[in-house]
Design a protein around this motif. Sequence first.
Motif, PDB file in Angstrom:
ATOM      1  N   MET A   1       0.830  -1.184   0.000  1.00  0.00           N
ATOM      2  CA  MET A   1       0.000   0.000   0.000  1.00  0.00           C
ATOM      3  C   MET A   1       0.875   1.248   0.000  1.00  0.00           C
ATOM      4  O   MET A   1       1.930   1.264   0.622  1.00  0.00           O
ATOM      5  CB  MET A   1      -0.878   0.026   1.255  1.00  0.00           C
ATOM      6  CG  MET A   1      -2.210  -0.654   1.075  1.00  0.00           C
ATOM      7  SD  MET A   1      -3.224  -0.732   2.567  1.00  0.00           S
ATOM      8  CE  MET A   1      -3.625   0.951   2.849  1.00  0.00           C
ATOM      9  N   SER A   2       0.417   2.250  -0.644  1.00  0.00           N
ATOM     10  CA  SER A   2       1.143   3.518  -0.675  1.00  0.00           C
ATOM     11  C   SER A   2       0.751   4.373   0.534  1.00  0.00           C
ATOM     12  O   SER A   2      -0.256   4.118   1.202  1.00  0.00           O
ATOM     13  CB  SER A   2       0.816   4.273  -1.961  1.00  0.00           C
ATOM     14  OG  SER A   2      -0.522   4.731  -1.918  1.00  0.00           O
ATOM     15  N   ILE A   3       1.556   5.384   0.795  1.00  0.00           N
ATOM     16  CA  ILE A   3       1.258   6.316   1.884  1.00  0.00           C
ATOM     17  C   ILE A   3      -0.078   7.007   1.616  1.00  0.00           C
ATOM     18  O   ILE A   3      -0.880   7.199   2.531  1.00  0.00           O
ATOM     19  CB  ILE A   3       2.392   7.356   2.060  1.00  0.00           C
ATOM     20  CG1 ILE A   3       3.739   6.651   2.292  1.00  0.00           C
ATOM     21  CG2 ILE A   3       2.063   8.339   3.170  1.00  0.00           C
ATOM     22  CD1 ILE A   3       3.767   5.673   3.444  1.00  0.00           C
ATOM     23  N   LYS A   4      -0.325   7.305   0.367  1.00  0.00           N
ATOM     24  CA  LYS A   4      -1.590   7.937  -0.014  1.00  0.00           C
ATOM     25  C   LYS A   4      -2.778   7.045   0.355  1.00  0.00           C
ATOM     26  O   LYS A   4      -3.791   7.520   0.877  1.00  0.00           O
ATOM     27  CB  LYS A   4      -1.584   8.219  -1.521  1.00  0.00           C
ATOM     28  CG  LYS A   4      -2.780   8.962  -2.031  1.00  0.00           C
ATOM     29  CD  LYS A   4      -2.631   9.261  -3.509  1.00  0.00           C
ATOM     30  CE  LYS A   4      -3.786  10.084  -4.003  1.00  0.00           C
ATOM     31  NZ  LYS A   4      -3.620  10.487  -5.397  1.00  0.00           N
ATOM     32  N   GLU A   5      -2.636   5.741   0.126  1.00  0.00           N
ATOM     33  CA  GLU A   5      -3.709   4.802   0.466  1.00  0.00           C
ATOM     34  C   GLU A   5      -3.889   4.676   1.985  1.00  0.00           C
ATOM     35  O   GLU A   5      -5.016   4.612   2.473  1.00  0.00           O
ATOM     36  CB  GLU A   5      -3.415   3.431  -0.147  1.00  0.00           C
ATOM     37  CG  GLU A   5      -3.529   3.408  -1.657  1.00  0.00           C
ATOM     38  CD  GLU A   5      -3.009   2.133  -2.278  1.00  0.00           C
ATOM     39  OE1 GLU A   5      -3.706   1.599  -3.171  1.00  0.00           O
ATOM     40  OE2 GLU A   5      -1.915   1.675  -1.876  1.00  0.00           O
ATOM     41  N   GLU A  14      -2.833  13.251   3.068  1.00  0.00           N
ATOM     42  CA  GLU A  14      -1.508  12.617   3.069  1.00  0.00           C
ATOM     43  C   GLU A  14      -0.517  13.400   3.938  1.00  0.00           C
ATOM     44  O   GLU A  14       0.251  12.820   4.696  1.00  0.00           O
ATOM     45  CB  GLU A  14      -0.995  12.509   1.634  1.00  0.00           C
ATOM     46  CG  GLU A  14       0.221  11.637   1.496  1.00  0.00           C
ATOM     47  CD  GLU A  14       0.621  11.411   0.055  1.00  0.00           C
ATOM     48  OE1 GLU A  14       1.768  10.990  -0.151  1.00  0.00           O
ATOM     49  OE2 GLU A  14      -0.186  11.653  -0.862  1.00  0.00           O
ATOM     50  N   ARG A  18       1.279  11.911   7.326  1.00  0.00           N
ATOM     51  CA  ARG A  18       2.742  11.878   7.516  1.00  0.00           C
ATOM     52  C   ARG A  18       3.151  12.571   8.818  1.00  0.00           C
ATOM     53  O   ARG A  18       4.016  12.089   9.539  1.00  0.00           O
ATOM     54  CB  ARG A  18       3.445  12.551   6.337  1.00  0.00           C
ATOM     55  CG  ARG A  18       3.408  11.762   5.064  1.00  0.00           C
ATOM     56  CD  ARG A  18       4.057  12.559   3.919  1.00  0.00           C
ATOM     57  NE  ARG A  18       3.840  11.959   2.640  1.00  0.00           N
ATOM     58  CZ  ARG A  18       4.593  10.999   2.120  1.00  0.00           C
ATOM     59  NH1 ARG A  18       5.620  10.535   2.775  1.00  0.00           N
ATOM     60  NH2 ARG A  18       4.310  10.500   0.935  1.00  0.00           N
ATOM     61  N   VAL A  30       7.734   6.220   5.162  1.00  0.00           N
ATOM     62  CA  VAL A  30       8.596   5.522   4.198  1.00  0.00           C
ATOM     63  C   VAL A  30       9.811   4.919   4.894  1.00  0.00           C
ATOM     64  O   VAL A  30      10.148   3.754   4.669  1.00  0.00           O
ATOM     65  CB  VAL A  30       9.022   6.477   3.056  1.00  0.00           C
ATOM     66  CG1 VAL A  30      10.080   5.842   2.171  1.00  0.00           C
ATOM     67  CG2 VAL A  30       7.817   6.880   2.232  1.00  0.00           C
ATOM     68  N   ASN A  34      10.708   0.981   5.236  1.00  0.00           N
ATOM     69  CA  ASN A  34      12.023   0.490   4.794  1.00  0.00           C
ATOM     70  C   ASN A  34      12.757  -0.224   5.920  1.00  0.00           C
ATOM     71  O   ASN A  34      13.381  -1.256   5.690  1.00  0.00           O
ATOM     72  CB  ASN A  34      12.872   1.632   4.238  1.00  0.00           C
ATOM     73  CG  ASN A  34      12.424   2.070   2.866  1.00  0.00           C
ATOM     74  OD1 ASN A  34      11.710   1.349   2.176  1.00  0.00           O
ATOM     75  ND2 ASN A  34      12.819   3.255   2.475  1.00  0.00           N
ATOM     76  N   TYR A  61      11.154  -6.391  -1.908  1.00  0.00           N
ATOM     77  CA  TYR A  61      11.934  -5.702  -2.936  1.00  0.00           C
ATOM     78  C   TYR A  61      11.824  -6.467  -4.242  1.00  0.00           C
ATOM     79  O   TYR A  61      11.950  -7.684  -4.265  1.00  0.00           O
ATOM     80  CB  TYR A  61      13.407  -5.601  -2.533  1.00  0.00           C
ATOM     81  CG  TYR A  61      13.648  -4.645  -1.395  1.00  0.00           C
ATOM     82  CD1 TYR A  61      13.839  -3.290  -1.627  1.00  0.00           C
ATOM     83  CD2 TYR A  61      13.668  -5.085  -0.076  1.00  0.00           C
ATOM     84  CE1 TYR A  61      14.050  -2.403  -0.580  1.00  0.00           C
ATOM     85  CE2 TYR A  61      13.884  -4.213   0.977  1.00  0.00           C
ATOM     86  CZ  TYR A  61      14.070  -2.877   0.723  1.00  0.00           C
ATOM     87  OH  TYR A  61      14.277  -2.014   1.758  1.00  0.00           O
TER      88      TYR A  61
END
Length: 88
Positions: A1-5, A14, A18, A30, A34, A61
């Motif tokens: 999933m993205s940060i936006k999601e 967003e 954050r 992020v 990671n 990855y």
Amino acid sequence: MSIKEFAAKSFMSEVYFRKIFKNIHGTSPVRYINNLKITRAKELLESKMYSVSDAALQSGYTEMSHFSREFKKATGLSPSEFKKNAFQ
């Protein structure tokens, strides 16, 4: 999933997501993700059951060059150096 999601599922913008995330966890979303991925890769490599490429894929990855760069940035060792040291 993205940060936006993640933000959308949390009913936040967003930018606000954050900000709140960093206040709670002390790092950006992020970087947090990671760190989780690298921690998982280290566990897999230390288990001696996975190759470097398998550990990269199992950690999320898809590109080995990206994995190697991120892993070395986080640990100071390449994935293969880390795996070699884990066997000693």
